[in-house]
Design an enzyme around this catalytic site. Structure first.
Site, PDB file in Angstrom:
ATOM      1  N   ASP A 152      74.464  20.939 136.468  1.00  0.00           N
ATOM      2  CA  ASP A 152      75.475  21.291 135.460  1.00  0.00           C
ATOM      3  C   ASP A 152      76.361  22.426 135.939  1.00  0.00           C
ATOM      4  O   ASP A 152      77.526  22.550 135.545  1.00  0.00           O
ATOM      5  CB  ASP A 152      74.776  21.786 134.178  1.00  0.00           C
ATOM      6  CG  ASP A 152      74.371  20.665 133.246  1.00  0.00           C
ATOM      7  OD1 ASP A 152      74.207  19.534 133.725  1.00  0.00           O
ATOM      8  OD2 ASP A 152      74.197  20.937 132.040  1.00  0.00           O
ATOM      9  N   SER A 215      72.200  18.803 121.179  1.00  0.00           N
ATOM     10  CA  SER A 215      71.123  19.749 120.835  1.00  0.00           C
ATOM     11  C   SER A 215      71.395  21.089 121.495  1.00  0.00           C
ATOM     12  O   SER A 215      71.058  22.140 120.970  1.00  0.00           O
ATOM     13  CB  SER A 215      69.784  19.226 121.324  1.00  0.00           C
ATOM     14  OG  SER A 215      69.466  18.084 120.618  1.00  0.00           O
ATOM     15  N   GLY A 216      71.993  21.007 122.685  1.00  0.00           N
ATOM     16  CA  GLY A 216      72.528  22.206 123.329  1.00  0.00           C
ATOM     17  C   GLY A 216      74.042  22.083 123.208  1.00  0.00           C
ATOM     18  O   GLY A 216      74.577  20.994 123.389  1.00  0.00           O
TER      19      GLY A 216
HETATM   20  N1  LIG Z   1      75.889  10.965 113.138  1.00  0.00           N
HETATM   21  C1  LIG Z   1      75.564  12.168 113.605  1.00  0.00           C
HETATM   22  N2  LIG Z   1      76.059  13.281 113.010  1.00  0.00           N
HETATM   23  C2  LIG Z   1      75.764  14.495 113.461  1.00  0.00           C
HETATM   24  N3  LIG Z   1      74.939  14.731 114.507  1.00  0.00           N
HETATM   25  C3  LIG Z   1      74.405  13.673 115.150  1.00  0.00           C
HETATM   26  C4  LIG Z   1      74.684  12.343 114.747  1.00  0.00           C
HETATM   27  N4  LIG Z   1      74.003  11.497 115.581  1.00  0.00           N
HETATM   28  C5  LIG Z   1      73.339  12.280 116.466  1.00  0.00           C
HETATM   29  N5  LIG Z   1      73.575  13.578 116.221  1.00  0.00           N
HETATM   30  C6  LIG Z   1      72.989  14.762 116.886  1.00  0.00           C
HETATM   31  O1  LIG Z   1      73.215  14.782 118.282  1.00  0.00           O
HETATM   32  C7  LIG Z   1      72.209  15.651 118.855  1.00  0.00           C
HETATM   33  C8  LIG Z   1      71.773  15.081 120.190  1.00  0.00           C
HETATM   34  O2  LIG Z   1      72.843  15.131 121.056  1.00  0.00           O
HETATM   35  P1  LIG Z   1      72.692  14.812 122.616  1.00  0.00           P
HETATM   36  O3  LIG Z   1      73.950  15.276 123.259  1.00  0.00           O
HETATM   37  O4  LIG Z   1      72.332  13.388 122.793  1.00  0.00           O
HETATM   38  O5  LIG Z   1      71.420  15.709 122.933  1.00  0.00           O
HETATM   39  P2  LIG Z   1      70.806  16.436 124.163  1.00  0.00           P
HETATM   40  O6  LIG Z   1      71.186  17.857 123.990  1.00  0.00           O
HETATM   41  O7  LIG Z   1      69.349  16.195 124.098  1.00  0.00           O
HETATM   42  O8  LIG Z   1      71.433  15.838 125.404  1.00  0.00           O
HETATM   43  C9  LIG Z   1      71.080  15.776 117.867  1.00  0.00           C
HETATM   44  O9  LIG Z   1      71.043  17.076 117.314  1.00  0.00           O
HETATM   45  C10 LIG Z   1      71.471  14.760 116.809  1.00  0.00           C
HETATM   46  O10 LIG Z   1      71.048  15.146 115.590  1.00  0.00           O
HETATM   47  C1  LIG Z   2      72.463  22.704 129.220  1.00  0.00           C
HETATM   48  C2  LIG Z   2      72.027  22.034 127.966  1.00  0.00           C
HETATM   49  O1  LIG Z   2      71.882  22.682 126.961  1.00  0.00           O
HETATM   50  O2  LIG Z   2      71.836  20.698 128.024  1.00  0.00           O
HETATM   51  P1  LIG Z   2      71.454  19.695 126.806  1.00  0.00           P
HETATM   52  O3  LIG Z   2      72.538  19.828 125.824  1.00  0.00           O
HETATM   53  O4  LIG Z   2      71.415  18.333 127.443  1.00  0.00           O
HETATM   54  O5  LIG Z   2      70.151  20.134 126.252  1.00  0.00           O
END
Ligand SMILES: Nc1ncnc2c1ncn2[C@@H]1O[C@H](COP(=O)(O)OP(=O)(O)O)[C@@H](O)[C@H]1O
Ligand SMILES: CC(=O)OP(=O)(O)O
Ligand SMILES: [Mg+2]
Length: 421
Positions: A152, A215-216
């Site tokens: 990243d 989530s991040g």
């Molecule tokens: N319809 C939605 N509205 C708001 N948030 C959502 C929706 N669908 C998924 N999410 C949120 O997206 C987040 C996951 O995003 P992602 O980018 O896939 O995660 P990660 O950080 O694990 O890569 C979770 O917090 C989930 O709740």
């Molecule tokens: C860097 C980082 O927070 O990555 P992710 O959103 O995939 O958890």
């Protein structure tokens, strides 16, 4: 039989695996993911050809490496997935490792590069430990397949000194590599390429304020195709709050939350390997963010018209406020010359309500949204315009970012042969 590429993306709440052909550009063969690792039960999504499958799993998958092994087994044992009948059908495994320290590009995993990455894993405690554990499993179980790690941090190597330097003792910072690194760079590379193509502009002339909210969550100011500033820092904890992360808070706050901020506590054990983190890191990375305010890590339950509790509303308002602060700051840093405001990541791509609030509250900067396009959300293409007046700068876009594709694409473009540093 032609070989394929496996891209692995271990995020903080999910593990995503995508198989590709080695064509340029790579074509997707199958995609499998487990999400909700921080909000059980985990959810499996699997797609191959035109078929899609989604189910709640009743197996316990707490750690990303467990989810990886589960997904790999599931894909390899699928009789319909003839392109990947065994691991020997793979040419490369691409791994997203969020913190790459001073590495200037992707590296092929050798004992040396693996050791170097292990040495700095505490800089991204929620990510590198799990990602490197997945790398280790692959090297052990699939030793003949080339594992390539993508970072990243690479995208943010263009941060100017005055932005990446912390005002601390320069000797200590140099010795320990303490500076702003920035994260979500694989995603920002995908976004920059896709959005500049969409705008019909060369990437090196494109200026964006782009968000990766999952989530991040982070935000990045891209000037002339280069990262100028980004909200995450030495670690992915800085900047915006996330599902379980505080984001930036007063650095002294932790001494008021716990009397033992430096106490080492176990952050889990995988395959006999122990991982300790400080109490401070555990609290700020794992027991904070919108989950601790509302009880749910799922932002879809928070971003609703009628929030079920005051704390859901508060969590939403906090995220809006923190993001707006960066939009304003980056608009100024880009001298107001912004081609587009871009929404990406699980939240950015899926929450029409968050997009609407943010665009409405930054209308003084010239952003405006088409409500019906916004409600429809992303179309099939990678980039969808949701501006009120399409084609007029500054535009508002959704980009369905794809870190797995970005890694596979770079693999086929460069045919990586040796480690680079
Ligand atoms: N319809 C939605 N509205 C708001 N948030 C959502 C929706 N669908 C998924 N999410 C949120 O997206 C987040 C996951 O995003 P992602 O980018 O896939 O995660 P990660 O950080 O694990 O890569 C979770 O917090 C989930 O709740
Ligand atoms: C860097 C980082 O927070 O990555 P992710 O959103 O995939 O958890
Ligand atoms: Mg992610």
């Amino acid at each position: 039989m032609p070989k394929s590429i496996l891209s692995v993306n271990a995020g903080s709440s999910s593990v995503k695996l995508t198989f590709y052909t080695t064509d340029n550009p790579p074509k997707e063969i199958a995609n499998a993911s487990v999400s909700g690792l921080t909000a059980p039960p985990p959810v499996l999504k699997y797609s191959r050809g035109g078929e899609k499958h989604k189910e709640k799993l009743n197996v316990e998958l707490k750690h990303p490496p467990d989810a990886f092994k589960f997904l790999l087994k599931r894909c390899i044992s699928d009789p319909q997935l003839s392109e990947v009948a065994s691991a020997e059908d793979l040419e490369y495994i691409c791994h997203r490792v969020v913190h790459g320290g001073d590495y200037a590009g992707a590296v092929v995993i050798t004992d040396d590069t693996y050791g170097h990455l292990k040495d700095m894993e505490e800089l991204a405690p929620l990510h590198n430990f799990s990602a490197l554990e997945i790398v280790r499993v692959c090297k052990k179980e699939l030793p003949h397949i080339k594992s390539v790690t993508f970072f990243d941090t690479t995208f943010h190597r263009t941060l100017p000194d005055y932005i990446k330097t912390y005002p601390l003792d320069p000797r200590i910072s140099r010795e320990k590599g303490l500076r702003k690194y920035g994260f979500h760079g694989i995603s920002y590379s995908f976004i920059l390429r896709s959005v500049s193509e969409f705008l019909g502009k060369p990437a090196e002339k494109t200026n964006l304020i782009t968000m990766h909210i999952g989530s991040g969550a982070s935000i990045c100011a891209i000037k002339d195709g280069k990262s100028l500033d980004t909200s995450m820092g030495l670690t992915p904890l800085a900047g915006l709050p996330g599902a379980t992360r505080s984001g930036s808070v007063d650095p002294s706050l932790i001494f008021h939350v716990t009397e033992e901020p430096g106490k080492l506590i176990s952050a889990g054990e995988q395959e006999g390997q122990h991982r300790n983190i400080t109490m401070a890191e555990a609290i700020l990375n794992k027991s904070a963010g919108w989950k601790v305010l509302t009880g749910t890590a799922n932002f879809a339950e928070i971003a609703v018209e009628n929030p079920p509790t005051q704390n859901h509303k508060l969590a939403f308002d906090i995220i809006v406020d923190r993001i707006l602060g960066y939009i304003g700051s980056y608009f100024v840093k880009l001298g107001g010359r912004v081609d587009a405001l871009v929404f990406a990541g699980g939240v950015g791509e899926n929450s029409a309500l968050l997009r609407k609030r943010l665009v409405e509250e930054s209308q003084c900067l010239g952003f405006a949204i088409d409500e019906s396009a916004n409600d429809k959300g992303p179309a099939k293409e990678s980039v969808t315009e949701i501006s009120k007046e399409p084609g007029k700068n500054p535009r508002v876009l959704i980009c369905q970012t794809d870190e797995q594709f970005e890694m596979a694409h770079r693999c086929v473009c460069s045919k990586l042969e040796k480690a680079s540093i």
